[in-house]
Write a protein that holds these residues in place. Sequence first.
Motif, PDB file in Angstrom:
ATOM      1  N   TYR A   2       0.836  -1.196   0.000  1.00 49.12           N
ATOM      2  CA  TYR A   2       0.000   0.000   0.000  1.00 49.12           C
ATOM      3  C   TYR A   2       0.874   1.251   0.000  1.00 49.12           C
ATOM      4  N   ILE A   3       0.302   2.319  -0.515  1.00 44.83           N
ATOM      5  CA  ILE A   3       1.014   3.599  -0.542  1.00 44.83           C
ATOM      6  C   ILE A   3       0.558   4.447   0.638  1.00 44.83           C
ATOM      7  N   TYR A   4       1.527   4.960   1.372  1.00 50.38           N
ATOM      8  CA  TYR A   4       1.270   5.787   2.558  1.00 50.38           C
ATOM      9  C   TYR A   4       1.675   7.221   2.237  1.00 50.38           C
ATOM     10  N   VAL A   5       0.758   8.144   2.445  1.00 46.85           N
ATOM     11  CA  VAL A   5       1.039   9.567   2.254  1.00 46.85           C
ATOM     12  C   VAL A   5       0.647  10.303   3.528  1.00 46.85           C
ATOM     13  N   LYS A   6       1.606  10.961   4.142  1.00 45.76           N
ATOM     14  CA  LYS A   6       1.348  11.754   5.347  1.00 45.76           C
ATOM     15  C   LYS A   6       1.219  13.214   4.943  1.00 45.76           C
ATOM     16  N   SER A   7       0.088  13.820   5.277  1.00 45.33           N
ATOM     17  CA  SER A   7      -0.121  15.212   4.901  1.00 45.33           C
ATOM     18  C   SER A   7      -0.905  15.962   5.969  1.00 45.33           C
ATOM     19  N   GLU A   8      -0.728  17.271   5.979  1.00 41.25           N
ATOM     20  CA  GLU A   8      -1.497  18.173   6.828  1.00 41.25           C
ATOM     21  C   GLU A   8      -2.377  19.006   5.909  1.00 41.25           C
ATOM     22  N   VAL A   9      -3.643  19.185   6.287  1.00 41.54           N
ATOM     23  CA  VAL A   9      -4.585  19.871   5.402  1.00 41.54           C
ATOM     24  C   VAL A   9      -5.496  20.818   6.179  1.00 41.54           C
ATOM     25  N   SER A  10      -6.051  21.764   5.463  1.00 41.13           N
ATOM     26  CA  SER A  10      -7.058  22.668   6.011  1.00 41.13           C
ATOM     27  C   SER A  10      -7.882  23.192   4.848  1.00 41.13           C
ATOM     28  N   PHE A  11      -9.216  23.098   4.958  1.00 39.85           N
ATOM     29  CA  PHE A  11     -10.088  23.521   3.870  1.00 39.85           C
ATOM     30  C   PHE A  11     -11.157  24.484   4.377  1.00 39.85           C
ATOM     31  N   GLN A  12     -11.648  25.291   3.466  1.00 38.68           N
ATOM     32  CA  GLN A  12     -12.731  26.214   3.786  1.00 38.68           C
ATOM     33  C   GLN A  12     -14.055  25.473   3.872  1.00 38.68           C
ATOM     34  N   SER A  13     -14.882  25.835   4.850  1.00 38.67           N
ATOM     35  CA  SER A  13     -16.218  25.263   5.004  1.00 38.67           C
ATOM     36  C   SER A  13     -17.243  26.386   5.060  1.00 38.67           C
ATOM     37  N   THR A  14     -18.444  26.098   4.586  1.00 42.11           N
ATOM     38  CA  THR A  14     -19.509  27.095   4.570  1.00 42.11           C
ATOM     39  C   THR A  14     -20.815  26.463   5.035  1.00 42.11           C
ATOM     40  N   SER A  15     -21.583  27.205   5.836  1.00 47.43           N
ATOM     41  CA  SER A  15     -22.901  26.741   6.247  1.00 47.43           C
ATOM     42  C   SER A  15     -23.919  27.836   5.974  1.00 47.43           C
ATOM     43  N   ASN A  16     -25.144  27.417   5.664  1.00 48.71           N
ATOM     44  CA  ASN A  16     -26.231  28.361   5.403  1.00 48.71           C
ATOM     45  C   ASN A  16     -27.385  28.096   6.361  1.00 48.71           C
ATOM     46  N   ASN A  17     -27.883  29.152   7.008  1.00 48.78           N
ATOM     47  CA  ASN A  17     -29.035  29.043   7.887  1.00 48.78           C
ATOM     48  C   ASN A  17     -30.287  29.349   7.065  1.00 48.78           C
ATOM     49  N   ALA A  18     -31.082  28.313   6.818  1.00 52.80           N
ATOM     50  CA  ALA A  18     -32.261  28.471   5.968  1.00 52.80           C
ATOM     51  C   ALA A  18     -33.293  29.413   6.583  1.00 52.80           C
ATOM     52  N   ASP A  19     -33.317  29.513   7.924  1.00 55.82           N
ATOM     53  CA  ASP A  19     -34.309  30.355   8.589  1.00 55.82           C
ATOM     54  C   ASP A  19     -33.943  31.835   8.529  1.00 55.82           C
ATOM     55  N   THR A  20     -32.670  32.130   8.742  1.00 54.05           N
ATOM     56  CA  THR A  20     -32.239  33.533   8.799  1.00 54.05           C
ATOM     57  C   THR A  20     -31.573  34.001   7.513  1.00 54.05           C
ATOM     58  N   GLY A  21     -31.186  33.049   6.662  1.00 52.06           N
ATOM     59  CA  GLY A  21     -30.470  33.425   5.449  1.00 52.06           C
ATOM     60  C   GLY A  21     -29.013  33.745   5.700  1.00 52.06           C
ATOM     61  N   GLU A  22     -28.574  33.544   6.935  1.00 51.81           N
ATOM     62  CA  GLU A  22     -27.195  33.861   7.295  1.00 51.81           C
ATOM     63  C   GLU A  22     -26.242  32.814   6.692  1.00 51.81           C
ATOM     64  N   ARG A  23     -25.143  33.285   6.163  1.00 49.86           N
ATOM     65  CA  ARG A  23     -24.120  32.422   5.581  1.00 49.86           C
ATOM     66  C   ARG A  23     -22.839  32.569   6.389  1.00 49.86           C
ATOM     67  N   LYS A  24     -22.281  31.462   6.812  1.00 50.16           N
ATOM     68  CA  LYS A  24     -21.079  31.494   7.628  1.00 50.16           C
ATOM     69  C   LYS A  24     -19.966  30.709   6.943  1.00 50.16           C
ATOM     70  N   THR A  25     -18.809  31.331   6.838  1.00 52.09           N
ATOM     71  CA  THR A  25     -17.661  30.691   6.214  1.00 52.09           C
ATOM     72  C   THR A  25     -16.500  30.675   7.190  1.00 52.09           C
ATOM     73  N   TRP A  26     -15.832  29.538   7.297  1.00 53.21           N
ATOM     74  CA  TRP A  26     -14.672  29.429   8.178  1.00 53.21           C
ATOM     75  C   TRP A  26     -13.674  28.458   7.563  1.00 53.21           C
ATOM     76  N   VAL A  27     -12.480  28.410   8.142  1.00 52.94           N
ATOM     77  CA  VAL A  27     -11.437  27.501   7.674  1.00 52.94           C
ATOM     78  C   VAL A  27     -11.107  26.521   8.784  1.00 52.94           C
ATOM     79  N   GLN A  28     -11.043  25.251   8.443  1.00 48.23           N
ATOM     80  CA  GLN A  28     -10.739  24.223   9.431  1.00 48.23           C
ATOM     81  C   GLN A  28      -9.334  24.447  10.001  1.00 48.23           C
ATOM     82  N   PRO A  29      -9.129  24.134  11.286  1.00 45.73           N
ATOM     83  CA  PRO A  29      -7.766  24.138  11.812  1.00 45.73           C
ATOM     84  C   PRO A  29      -6.922  23.115  11.057  1.00 45.73           C
ATOM     85  N   LEU A  30      -5.638  23.356  10.972  1.00 51.46           N
ATOM     86  CA  LEU A  30      -4.737  22.425  10.302  1.00 51.46           C
ATOM     87  C   LEU A  30      -4.773  21.086  11.017  1.00 51.46           C
TER      88      LEU A  30
END
Length: 233
Positions: free
Chosen positions: A40-68
Amino acid sequence: MEAAVVPIEAGSTVQLVSTVQQIATAATKQQTPEPKPGQYIYVKSEVSFQSTSNNADTGERKTWVQPLHPRPVNGKDIPGKAPSHLSYDWLKAQPTNPDALLKSIYATTGNTRDRDQRAFQEIKSIINEQLVPARTAAALYRAAAKIPGVVVVENSQDATGRTGLALARVDERYGERTELVFDRTTFAYLGSRGVQIKEYNGVKPGTVTERTAILERAVVDARKTRPTTHGTA
Protein backbone atom coordinates in the motif's frame (compact mmCIF):
# COMPACT_ATOMS: atom_id res chain seq x y z
CA MET A 1 -11.18 29.53 12.79
CA GLU A 2 -10.93 32.72 10.76
CA ALA A 3 -9.28 32.33 7.38
CA ALA A 4 -5.88 33.89 6.77
CA VAL A 5 -5.72 36.76 4.32
CA VAL A 6 -2.61 37.25 2.18
CA PRO A 7 -1.51 39.85 -0.38
CA ILE A 8 -2.48 38.85 -3.91
CA GLU A 9 0.65 38.53 -6.00
CA ALA A 10 0.22 38.63 -9.75
CA GLY A 11 1.32 35.52 -11.60
CA SER A 12 3.49 35.61 -14.70
CA THR A 13 4.37 33.37 -17.65
CA VAL A 14 7.80 35.01 -18.11
CA GLN A 15 9.66 32.37 -16.08
CA LEU A 16 7.20 29.53 -16.67
CA VAL A 17 9.32 27.48 -19.08
CA SER A 18 12.56 27.76 -17.10
CA THR A 19 10.81 27.17 -13.76
CA VAL A 20 9.08 24.02 -14.99
CA GLN A 21 12.37 22.81 -16.45
CA GLN A 22 13.98 23.08 -13.00
CA ILE A 23 11.01 21.41 -11.30
CA ALA A 24 10.96 18.54 -13.81
CA THR A 25 14.73 18.03 -13.59
CA ALA A 26 14.49 17.80 -9.80
CA ALA A 27 11.61 15.33 -10.09
CA THR A 28 13.59 12.95 -12.31
CA LYS A 29 16.30 12.76 -9.63
CA GLN A 30 13.82 11.88 -6.87
CA GLN A 31 14.28 8.39 -5.44
CA THR A 32 10.85 6.78 -4.99
CA PRO A 33 10.14 3.26 -3.73
CA GLU A 34 8.44 0.79 -6.07
CA PRO A 35 5.26 -0.75 -4.60
CA LYS A 36 5.02 -4.51 -4.93
CA PRO A 37 1.77 -6.47 -5.38
CA GLY A 38 -0.16 -6.44 -2.10
CA GLN A 39 1.58 -3.38 -0.72
CA TYR A 40 0.00 0.00 0.00
CA ILE A 41 1.01 3.60 -0.54
CA TYR A 42 1.27 5.79 2.56
CA VAL A 43 1.04 9.57 2.25
CA LYS A 44 1.35 11.75 5.35
CA SER A 45 -0.12 15.21 4.90
CA GLU A 46 -1.50 18.17 6.83
CA VAL A 47 -4.59 19.87 5.40
CA SER A 48 -7.06 22.67 6.01
CA PHE A 49 -10.09 23.52 3.87
CA GLN A 50 -12.73 26.21 3.79
CA SER A 51 -16.22 25.26 5.00
CA THR A 52 -19.51 27.09 4.57
CA SER A 53 -22.90 26.74 6.25
CA ASN A 54 -26.23 28.36 5.40
CA ASN A 55 -29.04 29.04 7.89
CA ALA A 56 -32.26 28.47 5.97
CA ASP A 57 -34.31 30.36 8.59
CA THR A 58 -32.24 33.53 8.80
CA GLY A 59 -30.47 33.42 5.45
CA GLU A 60 -27.20 33.86 7.29
CA ARG A 61 -24.12 32.42 5.58
CA LYS A 62 -21.08 31.49 7.63
CA THR A 63 -17.66 30.69 6.21
CA TRP A 64 -14.67 29.43 8.18
CA VAL A 65 -11.44 27.50 7.67
CA GLN A 66 -10.74 24.22 9.43
CA PRO A 67 -7.77 24.14 11.81
CA LEU A 68 -4.74 22.42 10.30
CA HIS A 69 -5.03 18.67 10.83
CA PRO A 70 -3.67 15.36 9.51
CA ARG A 71 -5.50 14.13 6.43
CA PRO A 72 -6.96 10.98 8.10
CA VAL A 73 -10.36 11.65 9.66
CA ASN A 74 -10.45 11.35 13.47
CA GLY A 75 -7.20 9.40 13.42
CA LYS A 76 -8.57 6.79 11.03
CA ASP A 77 -7.55 6.15 7.46
CA ILE A 78 -10.00 7.45 4.89
CA PRO A 79 -11.88 4.41 3.56
CA GLY A 80 -11.97 3.32 -0.04
CA LYS A 81 -9.33 3.43 -2.71
CA ALA A 82 -8.16 5.96 -5.23
CA PRO A 83 -10.18 6.32 -8.43
CA SER A 84 -8.73 4.15 -11.17
CA HIS A 85 -7.24 7.15 -12.95
CA LEU A 86 -5.40 8.21 -9.78
CA SER A 87 -4.00 4.78 -8.93
CA TYR A 88 -0.31 3.97 -9.02
CA ASP A 89 -0.87 1.37 -11.74
CA TRP A 90 -2.69 3.93 -13.89
CA LEU A 91 0.13 6.43 -13.41
CA LYS A 92 2.82 3.89 -14.21
CA ALA A 93 1.04 3.01 -17.46
CA GLN A 94 0.81 6.63 -18.61
CA PRO A 95 3.11 8.09 -21.28
CA THR A 96 5.97 10.24 -20.05
CA ASN A 97 5.62 12.55 -23.03
CA PRO A 98 3.95 15.68 -21.55
CA ASP A 99 1.62 16.25 -24.52
CA ALA A 100 0.41 12.65 -24.54
CA LEU A 101 0.06 12.64 -20.75
CA LEU A 102 -1.96 15.86 -20.79
CA LYS A 103 -4.26 14.38 -23.44
CA SER A 104 -4.81 11.39 -21.15
CA ILE A 105 -5.58 13.68 -18.20
CA TYR A 106 -8.06 15.69 -20.26
CA ALA A 107 -9.78 12.40 -21.09
CA THR A 108 -10.53 11.92 -17.37
CA THR A 109 -12.26 15.29 -17.01
CA GLY A 110 -15.36 14.50 -19.06
CA ASN A 111 -17.52 17.25 -20.56
CA THR A 112 -16.98 19.77 -17.79
CA ARG A 113 -17.50 23.50 -18.10
CA ASP A 114 -13.82 24.34 -17.68
CA ARG A 115 -11.75 21.37 -18.80
CA ASP A 116 -8.51 23.32 -18.38
CA GLN A 117 -9.19 24.02 -14.71
CA ARG A 118 -10.35 20.46 -14.13
CA ALA A 119 -7.17 19.10 -15.72
CA PHE A 120 -5.06 21.31 -13.47
CA GLN A 121 -7.03 20.10 -10.44
CA GLU A 122 -6.55 16.48 -11.55
CA ILE A 123 -2.78 16.99 -11.62
CA LYS A 124 -2.98 18.51 -8.15
CA SER A 125 -4.97 15.51 -6.90
CA ILE A 126 -2.44 13.08 -8.34
CA ILE A 127 0.61 14.71 -6.79
CA ASN A 128 -1.17 15.21 -3.46
CA GLU A 129 -2.58 11.68 -3.19
CA GLN A 130 -0.09 9.38 -4.87
CA LEU A 131 3.46 8.16 -4.89
CA VAL A 132 4.35 9.25 -8.42
CA PRO A 133 7.15 7.54 -10.39
CA ALA A 134 9.94 10.05 -11.00
CA ARG A 135 9.68 10.27 -14.79
CA THR A 136 5.88 10.50 -14.58
CA ALA A 137 6.13 13.30 -12.01
CA ALA A 138 8.41 15.26 -14.32
CA ALA A 139 5.95 14.76 -17.19
CA LEU A 140 3.03 15.86 -14.98
CA TYR A 141 4.72 19.16 -14.16
CA ARG A 142 5.57 19.76 -17.80
CA ALA A 143 1.98 18.90 -18.73
CA ALA A 144 0.63 21.33 -16.12
CA ALA A 145 2.63 24.15 -17.69
CA LYS A 146 0.96 23.47 -21.04
CA ILE A 147 -2.53 24.12 -19.67
CA PRO A 148 -3.79 27.55 -20.76
CA GLY A 149 -3.81 30.07 -17.90
CA VAL A 150 -1.04 28.48 -15.82
CA VAL A 151 1.43 30.98 -14.40
CA VAL A 152 4.30 31.17 -11.92
CA VAL A 153 3.64 32.87 -8.57
CA GLU A 154 6.95 33.81 -6.97
CA ASN A 155 5.80 33.67 -3.35
CA SER A 156 3.51 31.02 -1.95
CA GLN A 157 3.29 28.87 1.18
CA ASP A 158 2.16 25.37 2.08
CA ALA A 159 0.07 24.37 5.10
CA THR A 160 3.04 24.10 7.46
CA GLY A 161 4.45 27.50 6.54
CA ARG A 162 7.14 26.33 4.14
CA THR A 163 7.61 29.02 1.52
CA GLY A 164 8.33 28.59 -2.16
CA LEU A 165 7.22 29.42 -5.66
CA ALA A 166 4.11 28.01 -7.29
CA LEU A 167 2.59 26.85 -10.53
CA ALA A 168 -0.88 28.35 -10.36
CA ARG A 169 -4.15 28.75 -12.21
CA VAL A 170 -7.27 30.81 -11.51
CA ASP A 171 -10.70 29.21 -11.69
CA GLU A 172 -12.49 32.01 -13.53
CA ARG A 173 -15.92 30.77 -12.46
CA TYR A 174 -15.27 30.87 -8.72
CA GLY A 175 -12.38 33.33 -8.57
CA GLU A 176 -10.07 30.97 -6.66
CA ARG A 177 -6.42 30.44 -7.58
CA THR A 178 -4.95 26.99 -7.01
CA GLU A 179 -1.22 27.10 -6.27
CA LEU A 180 1.12 24.08 -6.41
CA VAL A 181 4.00 25.03 -4.13
CA PHE A 182 7.63 24.00 -4.76
CA ASP A 183 10.75 24.56 -2.70
CA ARG A 184 12.65 27.51 -4.11
CA THR A 185 16.04 25.77 -3.83
CA THR A 186 15.42 22.06 -4.38
CA PHE A 187 12.25 22.46 -6.47
CA ALA A 188 10.66 19.58 -4.54
CA TYR A 189 6.86 19.64 -4.29
CA LEU A 190 5.72 20.88 -0.87
CA GLY A 191 1.92 21.10 -1.04
CA SER A 192 -0.84 23.37 -2.28
CA ARG A 193 -2.67 26.56 -1.43
CA GLY A 194 -5.96 28.07 -2.57
CA VAL A 195 -6.30 31.87 -2.62
CA GLN A 196 -9.44 33.82 -3.50
CA ILE A 197 -8.51 36.28 -6.24
CA LYS A 198 -11.88 37.96 -6.69
CA GLU A 199 -14.88 38.02 -4.36
CA TYR A 200 -17.29 35.12 -4.68
CA ASN A 201 -20.22 34.32 -2.36
CA GLY A 202 -18.90 36.76 0.21
CA VAL A 203 -15.37 35.34 0.31
CA LYS A 204 -13.03 38.32 0.04
CA PRO A 205 -9.98 38.56 -2.22
CA GLY A 206 -6.80 37.39 -0.51
CA THR A 207 -8.61 34.81 1.63
CA VAL A 208 -6.69 31.52 1.91
CA THR A 209 -9.34 28.91 1.15
CA GLU A 210 -7.20 25.78 1.27
CA ARG A 211 -3.80 24.63 2.55
CA THR A 212 -2.06 21.28 2.22
CA ALA A 213 1.45 20.04 3.00
CA ILE A 214 2.92 16.70 1.93
CA LEU A 215 5.26 15.50 4.68
CA GLU A 216 6.06 11.91 3.73
CA ARG A 217 5.38 9.27 1.08
CA ALA A 218 6.25 5.61 1.55
CA VAL A 219 5.27 2.01 0.77
CA VAL A 220 3.83 -0.16 3.56
CA ASP A 221 2.81 -3.81 3.79
CA ALA A 222 -0.72 -3.42 5.16
CA ARG A 223 -3.53 -0.89 5.56
CA LYS A 224 -3.55 1.30 8.66
CA THR A 225 0.17 0.82 9.18
CA ARG A 226 2.91 3.40 9.22
CA PRO A 227 6.35 3.12 7.58
CA THR A 228 9.15 1.88 9.84
CA THR A 229 11.62 4.21 8.14
CA HIS A 230 11.09 7.65 6.73
CA GLY A 231 10.03 7.76 3.12
CA THR A 232 10.28 10.60 0.66
CA ALA A 233 8.39 13.87 0.79
